[in-house]
Write a protein that holds these residues in place. Structure first.
Motif, PDB file in Angstrom:
ATOM      1  N   ALA A  34       3.623  -4.754   8.540  1.00  0.00           N
ATOM      2  CA  ALA A  34       3.063  -3.893   7.933  1.00  0.00           C
ATOM      3  C   ALA A  34       1.548  -3.791   7.622  1.00  0.00           C
ATOM      4  O   ALA A  34       0.823  -3.191   7.413  1.00  0.00           O
ATOM      5  N   ASN A  83      12.035   1.456   9.799  1.00  0.00           N
ATOM      6  CA  ASN A  83      12.546   3.648   9.117  1.00  0.00           C
ATOM      7  C   ASN A  83      11.722   4.546   9.923  1.00  0.00           C
ATOM      8  O   ASN A  83      11.088   4.766   9.779  1.00  0.00           O
ATOM      9  N   VAL A  96       8.360  -1.020  13.513  1.00  0.00           N
ATOM     10  CA  VAL A  96       8.753  -0.257  12.270  1.00  0.00           C
ATOM     11  C   VAL A  96      10.628  -0.085  12.156  1.00  0.00           C
ATOM     12  O   VAL A  96      11.232   1.195  13.064  1.00  0.00           O
ATOM     13  N   GLU A 110       9.939   6.600   7.355  1.00  0.00           N
ATOM     14  CA  GLU A 110       7.767   5.957   7.929  1.00  0.00           C
ATOM     15  C   GLU A 110       7.236   6.294   8.997  1.00  0.00           C
ATOM     16  O   GLU A 110       6.082   6.837   9.026  1.00  0.00           O
ATOM     17  N   ALA A 169       4.317   8.923   8.391  1.00  0.00           N
ATOM     18  CA  ALA A 169       2.844   8.357  10.033  1.00  0.00           C
ATOM     19  C   ALA A 169       2.389   9.301  10.655  1.00  0.00           C
ATOM     20  O   ALA A 169       1.369   9.871  10.640  1.00  0.00           O
ATOM     21  N   HIS A 222      -0.979   6.135   4.802  1.00  0.00           N
ATOM     22  CA  HIS A 222       0.328   5.600   5.211  1.00  0.00           C
ATOM     23  C   HIS A 222       0.527   3.883   5.127  1.00  0.00           C
ATOM     24  O   HIS A 222       0.410   3.655   6.382  1.00  0.00           O
ATOM     25  N   GLU A 223       1.153   3.492   4.690  1.00  0.00           N
ATOM     26  CA  GLU A 223       1.861   2.195   4.385  1.00  0.00           C
ATOM     27  C   GLU A 223       3.256   2.249   5.334  1.00  0.00           C
ATOM     28  O   GLU A 223       4.169   2.838   4.994  1.00  0.00           O
ATOM     29  N   VAL A 224       3.698   0.679   6.327  1.00  0.00           N
ATOM     30  CA  VAL A 224       4.817   1.223   6.938  1.00  0.00           C
ATOM     31  C   VAL A 224       5.280  -0.622   6.149  1.00  0.00           C
ATOM     32  O   VAL A 224       4.921  -0.962   5.323  1.00  0.00           O
ATOM     33  N   SER A 225       6.982  -0.628   6.207  1.00  0.00           N
ATOM     34  CA  SER A 225       7.537  -1.501   6.075  1.00  0.00           C
ATOM     35  C   SER A 225       7.589  -2.755   7.406  1.00  0.00           C
ATOM     36  O   SER A 225       7.084  -1.761   8.253  1.00  0.00           O
ATOM     37  N   SER A 266      -0.609  -1.750   8.949  1.00  0.00           N
ATOM     38  CA  SER A 266      -1.269  -0.185   8.478  1.00  0.00           C
ATOM     39  C   SER A 266      -2.010   0.727   7.044  1.00  0.00           C
ATOM     40  O   SER A 266      -1.770  -0.701   6.910  1.00  0.00           O
ATOM     41  N   LEU A 300       0.844   2.210  14.039  1.00  0.00           N
ATOM     42  CA  LEU A 300       1.305   2.863  12.944  1.00  0.00           C
ATOM     43  C   LEU A 300       1.674   0.817  12.550  1.00  0.00           C
ATOM     44  O   LEU A 300       1.754   0.058  11.857  1.00  0.00           O
TER      45      LEU A 300
END
Length: 642
Positions: free
Chosen positions: A220, A265, A263, A268, A272, A213-216, A223, A259
């Motif tokens: 980023a 959000n 982060v 997200e 994760a 899973h990639e985060v914003s 991840s 992560l």
């Protein structure tokens, strides 16, 4: 579970209250920063709302009397203690509310702020919570071993490890530290086991999973499949098989994933955590006796107070973060029929970001307007007469028209200068007219409530440049490198209406050394509202929430070193206790960092001056004065001094 109390101490003075709204202090201040009735910025004690706020201008004046001048990095020990308590209390409340059967153990990643005074405070305030450390190098591991946060505190060893790193980690385990050697790759496993067998120590191992899973956000890249650290699914299985074959699978007690930092959000974070739980359950099925689930960093700081999922804000509170983490892990473990693990997080930024602030004085301003009117002359060029005539129809209703005409006429004069059709003196008069009319327009709009987005954007192009006594590259490297936004506000005169707009330029001679994004009450702005500078009176600004990463990532651009550093503890009567002070780098120290020998430099300079004496260019008295001045400078502060 109720949200932790947000202590907002709004001023009673209407002008100061307007300033609070303008700069958004009560939005981003987190109950730590406030505007006082006297128009100064004050520090609030987060655990004692009844305490008198500490006036930052009084702090600066007190430090100046002690010989500690701006720029200065001010750390507030109370803010570190409050934040560590907040994080641990919020997790414990979530655990209680959700009847989670495991516990929480936080760790501080030393890389976030390695300064000794910060680490000392974290150890002192974290012991009652069993708060530990995450280390990623031998130097950081030695720091942790020298402090010994407690046998219940986790010591997470991440990063690429050589034999010496592993030996140190195993030594700490022998000494009673709760040390986990986190395997970053299959190759590392062989080295860890070889050292462990040599030392006859059963290691306590962790394994770092590369989540898909990639985060914003700005981090980023930490991840997803392309993240630098962690193992793929195939590599994880290779390590499990190797541990089983070597009879070390029982040593695998911890699963780690990361992560990234900040982060924005909460969705997200939850997703994760769900993926991490799936890995955890599958490893349990493989026979790994896991007990600890390390979810790494990610807990963000709302630098802008917007409470939105943006790079410099978050759409969740601390309590929401903790509830989401605990609920996600509980649900996954219950569904998988596994015991609830000890949850570990590495919330470094959230622990220390708010504890430090950079305070500096403004040296001068470059302005793009003038209050000095320009008189007409009979022989003025036609374009000059047209520019002067703009004042006749300068009204709120026609302000855009007046602006456009001024810009057009000025540009025409510049073009005529290039072709040799007007003189430099005539063009200078056009520039003066333009500056004067810009001042008239700015004053008109500042006194008006009219919303004109076109004019707002145009005015940003004529904003002042305030030249501050600081180095962006040394003290605020993330602002330069990744457009990090930190709250910035004047430290005084907030009971006066700021009538100018500005961007900030640092003391380095580099065009990148500027700040042009600012947190205001209505969002992020390209300019900062500021006051007119007064002769013989310093104007002070503060950059807040700089405790994470900024203190150790700085570079020596233009050979500006560390600023003066002060750690204080707030008292209930509004005064403070000076707990620690650290002089800023001298020029001599900075030169030694880049391989110069200051003593040799003095010696060489003496020879140069002596040659001038022998040539009759200097007297012996002048020689002595020059050498004294050179020595004084090389032992002085790298920043502007009065």
């Amino acid at each position: 579970m109720s949200e932790a109390k947000n202590l907002i101490n709004l001023p009673k003075n209407p002008a100061s209250r307007d300033a609070d709204a303008l700069y958004g202090v009560s939005r981003w201040g987190e109950g730590l920063i406030t505007v006082l009735d006297n128009g100064h910025i004050g520090l609030l004690h987060p655990s004692r709302p009844e305490a008198t706020p500490t006036d930052l201008m009084s702090v600066l004046d007190n430090l100046e009397q002690r010989g500690i001048s701006a720029p200065v990095l001010l750390r507030v020990a109370d803010f570190i203690e409050w934040r560590i308590d907040q994080i641990n209390d919020a997790f414990n409340e979530a655990i209680s509310e959700l009847t989670y059967q495991g516990s929480y153990k936080g760790v501080f990643p030393i890389k976030v702020n390695q300064q000794a005074q910060v680490i000392d405070r974290i150890v002192a305030y974290g012991q009652r919570h069993g708060f530990g450390f995450e280390v990623g190098s031998k130097a950081e591991l030695l720091i942790a071993m020298a402090h010994n946060p407690g046998t219940e505190s986790a010591l997470i060893c991440n990063g690429v490890k050589d034999e010496e790193f592993i030996q140190l980690a195993l030594m700490s385990l022998q000494l009673g530290f709760n040390t986990f050697i986190v395997l970053e790759s299959p190759r590392e496993l062989e080295l860890v086991l070889a050292v462990a067998e040599t030392m006859k120590v059963r290691p306590q191992l962790g394994i770092r999973i590369k989540l898909t899973h990639e985060v914003s956000g700005n981090w980023a890249a930490s991840s997803g499949d392309r993240s630098t650290f962690g193992m793929t699914i195939a590599q994880v299985m290779d390590v499990v098989d190797a541990l089983r074959k070597r009879d070390f699978l029982d040593c695998l007690k911890l699963q780690h994933c990361h992560l990234g930092s900040q982060v924005p959000n909460i969705i997200e974070i939850r997703m994760a955590a769900q993926e991490a739980c799936r890995f955890y359950l599958e490893l349990m099925k493989e026979g790994a006796p896991l007990e600890f689930l390390d979810l790494g960093g990610g807990l963000g700081v709302d630098y802008t107070g917007e409470h939105r999922a943006t790079e410099n804000s978050t759409n969740y509170t601390l309590n929401e973060y903790c509830l989401n983490i605990v609920e996600t892990v509980k649900y996954a473990m219950d569904e998988g029929g596994a015991p609830h693990p000890v949850i570990i997080t590495e919330s470094g930024r959230a622990c220390v970001a708010q504890s430090s602030m950079l305070l500096f004085n403004v040296l001068e301003a470059t302005q793009y307007d003038s209050t000095e009117p320009v008189s007409p002359a009979e022989d003025d060029h036609t374009l000059l007469k047209s520019m002067l005539a703009v004042e006749e129809y300068l009204t709120l209703e026609r302000v855009s028209e007046a602006w456009n005409d001024l810009v057009y006429y000025r540009n025409e004069m510049r073009a005529l200068l290039k072709s040799g059709q007007v003189s430099l003196r005539e063009t200078a008069k056009a520039e003066r007219i333009h500056l004067y009319m810009m001042s008239r327009i700015k004053t008109m709009l500042a006194d008006s409530d009219m919303e004109n987005e076109e004019m707002r954007a145009a005015l940003e192009q004529t904003a002042d440049i305030l030249h501050g006594n600081f180095s962006l590259f040394q003290s605020l490297p993330d602002v330069w490198a990744i457009d990090q936004i930190h709250p910035i506000a004047p430290l005084h005169r907030l009971n006066e209406k700021p009538r100018r707009r500005a961007i900030l330029s640092d003391i380095t001679c580099d065009s990148d050394g500027k700040i042009d994004k600012f947190v205001l009450g209505d969002g992020v702005s390209n300019t900062l509202p500021v006051h007119d500078l007064r002769a013989e009176e310093d104007y002070y600004l503060g950059v807040f929430f700089v405790g994470a990463y900024q203190e150790t990532l700085g570079d020596l651009h233009n050979l500006f070193g560390d600023t003066n550093v002060v750690t204080i503890e707030l008292r209930d009567d509004g005064s403070f206790e000076l707990m620690h002070e650290q002089d800023g780098d001298t020029i001599s120290e900075v030169l030694s960092y880049v391989e110069y020998d200051p003593r040799l430099m003095v010696s060489n300079f003496k020879k140069t001056v002596e040659r001038a004496v022998q040539a009759g260019k200097l007297s012996p008295r002048e020689r002595r004065e020059m050498i004294t001045a050179f020595k004084d400078s090389i032992n002085g502060y790298t920043y502007f001094e009065r």
